[in-house]
Design an enzyme around this catalytic site. Structure first.
Site, PDB file in Angstrom:
ATOM      1  N   ASN A   9       0.875  -1.175   0.000  1.00  0.00           N
ATOM      2  CA  ASN A   9       0.000   0.000   0.000  1.00  0.00           C
ATOM      3  C   ASN A   9       0.911   1.224   0.000  1.00  0.00           C
ATOM      4  O   ASN A   9       1.520   1.536   1.025  1.00  0.00           O
ATOM      5  CB  ASN A   9      -0.900  -0.035   1.245  1.00  0.00           C
ATOM      6  CG  ASN A   9      -1.698   1.250   1.415  1.00  0.00           C
ATOM      7  OD1 ASN A   9      -1.758   2.084   0.507  1.00  0.00           O
ATOM      8  ND2 ASN A   9      -2.309   1.416   2.578  1.00  0.00           N
ATOM      9  N   TRP A  10       0.988   1.870  -1.147  1.00  0.00           N
ATOM     10  CA  TRP A  10       1.920   2.995  -1.275  1.00  0.00           C
ATOM     11  C   TRP A  10       1.428   4.269  -0.592  1.00  0.00           C
ATOM     12  O   TRP A  10       2.154   5.255  -0.523  1.00  0.00           O
ATOM     13  CB  TRP A  10       2.202   3.273  -2.752  1.00  0.00           C
ATOM     14  CG  TRP A  10       3.189   2.328  -3.362  1.00  0.00           C
ATOM     15  CD1 TRP A  10       3.940   1.381  -2.713  1.00  0.00           C
ATOM     16  CD2 TRP A  10       3.547   2.234  -4.753  1.00  0.00           C
ATOM     17  NE1 TRP A  10       4.739   0.716  -3.612  1.00  0.00           N
ATOM     18  CE2 TRP A  10       4.524   1.218  -4.871  1.00  0.00           C
ATOM     19  CE3 TRP A  10       3.142   2.916  -5.915  1.00  0.00           C
ATOM     20  CZ2 TRP A  10       5.096   0.872  -6.095  1.00  0.00           C
ATOM     21  CZ3 TRP A  10       3.706   2.561  -7.128  1.00  0.00           C
ATOM     22  CH2 TRP A  10       4.676   1.560  -7.214  1.00  0.00           C
ATOM     23  N   LYS A  11       0.163   4.295  -0.181  1.00  0.00           N
ATOM     24  CA  LYS A  11      -0.401   5.508   0.442  1.00  0.00           C
ATOM     25  C   LYS A  11      -0.102   6.709  -0.453  1.00  0.00           C
ATOM     26  O   LYS A  11      -0.122   6.563  -1.676  1.00  0.00           O
ATOM     27  CB  LYS A  11       0.153   5.662   1.865  1.00  0.00           C
ATOM     28  CG  LYS A  11      -0.037   4.376   2.675  1.00  0.00           C
ATOM     29  CD  LYS A  11       0.257   4.516   4.138  1.00  0.00           C
ATOM     30  CE  LYS A  11      -0.024   3.183   4.831  1.00  0.00           C
ATOM     31  NZ  LYS A  11       0.195   3.249   6.276  1.00  0.00           N
ATOM     32  N   HIS A  95      -9.378   1.275   5.118  1.00  0.00           N
ATOM     33  CA  HIS A  95      -8.075   1.476   5.782  1.00  0.00           C
ATOM     34  C   HIS A  95      -8.248   2.488   6.909  1.00  0.00           C
ATOM     35  O   HIS A  95      -8.999   3.459   6.766  1.00  0.00           O
ATOM     36  CB  HIS A  95      -7.031   1.966   4.770  1.00  0.00           C
ATOM     37  CG  HIS A  95      -5.641   1.919   5.332  1.00  0.00           C
ATOM     38  ND1 HIS A  95      -5.182   2.880   6.202  1.00  0.00           N
ATOM     39  CD2 HIS A  95      -4.645   1.021   5.191  1.00  0.00           C
ATOM     40  CE1 HIS A  95      -3.944   2.554   6.556  1.00  0.00           C
ATOM     41  NE2 HIS A  95      -3.596   1.439   5.957  1.00  0.00           N
ATOM     42  N   GLU A  97      -6.586   4.864   7.837  1.00  0.00           N
ATOM     43  CA  GLU A  97      -6.307   6.253   7.478  1.00  0.00           C
ATOM     44  C   GLU A  97      -7.464   6.883   6.710  1.00  0.00           C
ATOM     45  O   GLU A  97      -7.460   8.083   6.447  1.00  0.00           O
ATOM     46  CB  GLU A  97      -4.995   6.323   6.668  1.00  0.00           C
ATOM     47  CG  GLU A  97      -3.783   6.140   7.584  1.00  0.00           C
ATOM     48  CD  GLU A  97      -2.518   5.664   6.887  1.00  0.00           C
ATOM     49  OE1 GLU A  97      -2.471   5.659   5.646  1.00  0.00           O
ATOM     50  OE2 GLU A  97      -1.573   5.299   7.604  1.00  0.00           O
ATOM     51  N   GLY A 249       3.095  -1.078   4.246  1.00  0.00           N
ATOM     52  CA  GLY A 249       3.148   0.354   3.928  1.00  0.00           C
ATOM     53  C   GLY A 249       4.568   0.778   3.606  1.00  0.00           C
ATOM     54  O   GLY A 249       5.071   0.579   2.498  1.00  0.00           O
ATOM     55  N   GLY A 250       5.249   1.339   4.594  1.00  0.00           N
ATOM     56  CA  GLY A 250       6.584   1.908   4.400  1.00  0.00           C
ATOM     57  C   GLY A 250       7.570   1.017   3.664  1.00  0.00           C
ATOM     58  O   GLY A 250       8.273   1.463   2.744  1.00  0.00           O
TER      59      GLY A 250
HETATM   60  P1  13P Z   1       3.345   0.453   7.665  1.00  0.00           P
HETATM   61  O1  13P Z   1       3.824  -0.849   7.052  1.00  0.00           O
HETATM   62  O2  13P Z   1       4.097   1.646   7.151  1.00  0.00           O
HETATM   63  O3  13P Z   1       3.260   0.379   9.140  1.00  0.00           O
HETATM   64  O4  13P Z   1       1.852   0.662   7.144  1.00  0.00           O
HETATM   65  C1  13P Z   1       0.947  -0.368   7.296  1.00  0.00           C
HETATM   66  C2  13P Z   1      -0.287  -0.045   6.532  1.00  0.00           C
HETATM   67  O5  13P Z   1      -1.059   0.812   6.915  1.00  0.00           O
HETATM   68  C3  13P Z   1      -0.535  -0.772   5.275  1.00  0.00           C
HETATM   69  O6  13P Z   1      -1.817  -0.536   4.795  1.00  0.00           O
END
Ligand code: 13P
Length: 265
Positions: A9-11, A95, A97, A249-250
């Site tokens: 998930n690149w956000k 999600h 967020e 994510g990261g």
């Molecule tokens: P991180 O791996 O950066 O903690 O993010 C997790 C996430 O929200 C994936 O959707």
């Protein structure tokens, strides 16, 4: 046998150029991977270009959110049809967020988590039905905040997110669902839920699915873990019987890290 789903998930990261470069570098790294499904979820603006770039590969593409109507006066929204049109096969729904947690701001939460974009189990459910109707495979995110965990309410919160978020789907649809367990306090914080606890909660989600949709659906659907997954902890997490993949994510922003996580599946 459930095939693990490793999703990035690149956000809100990567321009079109950066996204395409990433895919072109990832392709040879994962060309021989057989025992995992590989998914990248770029921003909306990079979807078309990534959709073209993955064409001759086993990498799949998903969106990070979706709206529930097909078209209309919904400024800023993206419909399920628009996602399939550019080559998405998956979509992330609910999600943390994007869900919003009114009145809950905790130390260590990322700014996006504090922003309360709105969203409830009801909107998750509407998005889920719309996504399924359009032929998209949904990844529904669930997870508790630190305050909810400390109050001993984690299981109850997660069970109600599963029950309300998935209301009205058929046993057959439940069997092909992906649920991502993402404890809010472990997202972007470097804090990981320890492996036995992540496995316990993922098993609890599967039991909840069995109660709602039957044992057979519960055994075929997949439960991912997400929250500070990195190459160093991926193997241990992914070797658990109830963890069928990771939502990353990261660590999904760098090709070597993401490729290492895929290979540890
Ligand atoms: P991180 O791996 O950066 O903690 O993010 C997790 C996430 O929200 C994936 O959707």
């Amino acid at each position: 046998m459930r095939v693990p789903l490793i999703a990035g998930n690149w956000k809100m990261h990567k321009t079109v150029g950066e996204a395409v470069d990433f895919i072109n570098q990832l392709k040879p790294e994962v060309a021989d991977v057989k025992n995992a499904e590989i998914l990248i979820c770029p921003t909306f603006t990079a979807l078309y270009a990534v959709g073209q770039a993955i064409k001759d590969s086993k990498i799949e593409m998903g969106a990070q959110d979706v709206f529930w109507n097909t078209k209309g006066a919904y400024t800023g929204e993206i419909s399920p049809l628009m996602l399939t049109d550019v080559g998405c096969t998956y979509v992330i729904i609910g999600h943390s967020e994007t869900r919003g947690r009114f009145g809950v701001v905790e130390e260590g939460m990322t700014p996006a988590l504090q922003a309360y974009f709105g969203g409830t189990d009801e909107s998750v459910n509407k998005k889920l039905h719309a996504a399924i109707a359009a032929g998209l495979k949904p990844i529904v995110c669930v997870g508790e905040t630190l305050a909810e965990r400390n109050a001993g309410k984690a299981d109850e919160i997660i069970q109600s997110q599963v029950k309300n978020g998935l209301a009205g789907i058929t046993q057959e649809q439940a069997a092909s669902m992906v649920i991502a367990y993402e404890p809010v306090w472990a997202i972007g914080t470097g804090e990981t839920c320890d492996t036995p606890e992540a496995e316990r909660v993922c098993g609890m989600i599967r039991k909840t699915m069995a109660t709602l949709f039957g044992e057979s659906a519960a055994q075929s659907m997949r439960v991912q873990y997400g929250g500070s997954v990195k190459p160093a902890n991926a193997k241990e997490l992914l070797s658990q019987p109830n963890i069928d993949g990771a939502l990353v994510g990261g660590a999904a922003l760098k090709v070597p890290d993401f490729a290492a996580i895929v290979k540890s599946a």
